[in-house]
Design a protein around this motif. Structure first.
Motif, mmCIF file in Angstrom:
data_model
loop_
_atom_site.group_PDB
_atom_site.id
_atom_site.type_symbol
_atom_site.label_atom_id
_atom_site.label_comp_id
_atom_site.label_asym_id
_atom_site.label_seq_id
_atom_site.Cartn_x
_atom_site.Cartn_y
_atom_site.Cartn_z
ATOM 1 N N GLU A 25 -11.532 -53.156 21.424
ATOM 2 C CA GLU A 25 -11.904 -52.299 22.564
ATOM 3 C C GLU A 25 -13.347 -52.557 22.940
ATOM 4 O O GLU A 25 -14.144 -52.975 22.103
ATOM 5 C CB GLU A 25 -11.731 -50.818 22.169
ATOM 6 N N MET A 26 -13.650 -52.326 24.192
ATOM 7 C CA MET A 26 -15.045 -52.471 24.611
ATOM 8 C C MET A 26 -15.536 -51.139 25.188
ATOM 9 O O MET A 26 -14.834 -50.496 25.950
ATOM 10 C CB MET A 26 -15.143 -53.555 25.679
ATOM 11 N N TYR A 27 -16.703 -50.739 24.755
ATOM 12 C CA TYR A 27 -17.310 -49.503 25.272
ATOM 13 C C TYR A 27 -18.622 -49.850 25.967
ATOM 14 O O TYR A 27 -19.364 -50.690 25.483
ATOM 15 C CB TYR A 27 -17.609 -48.530 24.116
ATOM 16 N N SER A 32 -29.621 -45.248 24.474
ATOM 17 C CA SER A 32 -29.961 -43.888 24.015
ATOM 18 C C SER A 32 -28.730 -42.978 23.918
ATOM 19 O O SER A 32 -28.877 -41.788 23.668
ATOM 20 C CB SER A 32 -30.986 -43.270 24.963
ATOM 21 N N ASP A 33 -27.545 -43.551 24.113
ATOM 22 C CA ASP A 33 -26.316 -42.749 24.104
ATOM 23 C C ASP A 33 -25.791 -42.520 22.686
ATOM 24 O O ASP A 33 -24.657 -42.915 22.391
ATOM 25 C CB ASP A 33 -25.230 -43.449 24.927
ATOM 26 N N ALA A 34 -26.570 -41.900 21.845
ATOM 27 C CA ALA A 34 -26.138 -41.722 20.452
ATOM 28 C C ALA A 34 -24.824 -40.943 20.331
ATOM 29 O O ALA A 34 -23.923 -41.373 19.595
ATOM 30 C CB ALA A 34 -27.247 -41.055 19.649
ATOM 31 N N PRO A 35 -24.656 -39.833 21.033
ATOM 32 C CA PRO A 35 -23.389 -39.096 20.897
ATOM 33 C C PRO A 35 -22.186 -39.932 21.342
ATOM 34 O O PRO A 35 -21.132 -39.906 20.712
ATOM 35 C CB PRO A 35 -23.584 -37.879 21.820
ATOM 36 N N SER A 39 -19.045 -41.080 19.107
ATOM 37 C CA SER A 39 -17.676 -40.783 19.525
ATOM 38 C C SER A 39 -16.817 -42.058 19.568
ATOM 39 O O SER A 39 -15.653 -42.064 19.173
ATOM 40 C CB SER A 39 -17.737 -40.055 20.878
ATOM 41 N N ALA A 40 -17.431 -43.173 20.039
ATOM 42 C CA ALA A 40 -16.695 -44.445 20.076
ATOM 43 C C ALA A 40 -16.364 -44.910 18.661
ATOM 44 O O ALA A 40 -15.252 -45.380 18.384
ATOM 45 C CB ALA A 40 -17.536 -45.502 20.790
#
Lengths: 61, 229
Positions: A25-27, A32-35, A39-40
């Motif tokens: 999968e690619m996210y 800075s998107d720690a949350p 979650s990923a």
């Protein structure tokens, strides 16, 4: 984005041979998107648990 | 170049299912450029076949090799011995390459892994389109370098039909009308008067199949002797 196309192609290749395409999968995340990152990671960990070990690796073991 | 596309994986699997050892043979010329049968694609297909076999608990020896061209004997000869060690060869060449490898191996099955599509050009990265039908009677000088035989679905040689809309063909809104292109280019070249010339009936007699081309200056040995008789 080239990576996006490649991941899509990798999913097709996995499906063709009979492996689940959900294994890759690619996210898209910002640095800075720690949350979002957490979650990923959780999502992929759960997926790996649901799908079980890669049957190709299992055979080798 | 000759443009090909890889057969669907399931079809390839079905074609090779009876063999216990398989050589995946790539071709490093046309089908390599159109990313269907070169070294990279051979590696990918061989890996897929190995993984698929392993998943089914099968035991098939799959190896791979890519040669410069499968339409020339001199390039096939060096891999003949290796190829003879396998139950079958899965060739990722165009139809011509598959046949020459099959001729040279003779007693061994050679399976095509590609569908040969056309003689064409790279329109953009990842897009190829047909440009030549190999009709044996090239008329490009009369049509500003745009072939109406290959690029007009009707193969019209005396101007466009009534189906053209805004420079596109009635068969597809994505397909340029060959005659609109010819008109535009002749116009740019100041040669629009050519549009008024009636093209004679096209000589299809030169298109007899199977075609063969001989250049006597290059004949050698026994072949030359046969031709001199």
């Amino acid at each position: 984005m080239r990576a996006k196309k490649r991941v899509k192609q990798a999913k097709i290749l996995l499906q063709e041979i009979g492996l689940e395409s959900d294994r890759v999968e690619m996210y898209n995340l910002g640095a800075s998107d720690a949350p979002m990152f957490a979650s990923a990671c959780n999502e992929m960990t759960q997926r790996a648990r649901d799908l079980g070990p890669n049957p190709l690796r299992k055979e080798k073991a | 170049m000759i443009v090909g596309e890889r057969k669907k994986f399931e079809e390839i699997q079905e074609l090779v299912k009876d063999y216990k050892s398989l050589l995946v043979l790539g071709c490093g010329t046309c089908v390599s450029v159109c990313m269907a049968g070169g070294e990279k694609e051979v590696e990918l297909l061989a890996t897929q076949l190995r993984m698929a076999t392993q998943l089914k608990n099968g035991n098939v020896n799959i190896e791979e090799v890519t040669i410069q061209r499968q339409c020339d004997r001199e390039y096939i000869e060096p891999v003949l011995e290796k190829a003879r060690g396998f139950d079958a060869v899965l060739s990722l060449a165009c139809g011509a390459g598959v046949q020459l490898v099959a001729d040279m191996l003779d007693t061994q099955p050679v399976i095509p892994g590609l569908n040969t599509r056309f003689i064409g050009v790279a329109e953009a990265e990842g897009i190829w389109s047909e440009r030549c039908r190999a009709c044996g009677n090239c008329l490009l000088a009369d049509y500003a370098g745009i072939c109406p035989i290959a690029r007009c679905p009707k193969g019209l040689v005396n101007g466009q039909c009534g189906g053209q809309r805004d420079g596109k063909c009635e068969t597809s809104s994505e397909r340029d009308c060959a005659w609109a292109l010819i008109y535009e280019r002749l116009s740019k070249q100041g040669l629009l008067d050519k549009m008024k010339e009636m093209a004679p009936l096209k000589d299809y007699s030169v298109q007899l199949h199977p075609a063969r081309q001989v250049n006597e200056a290059y004949l050698k040995g026994e072949v030359e002797a046969v031709h001199q008789k």
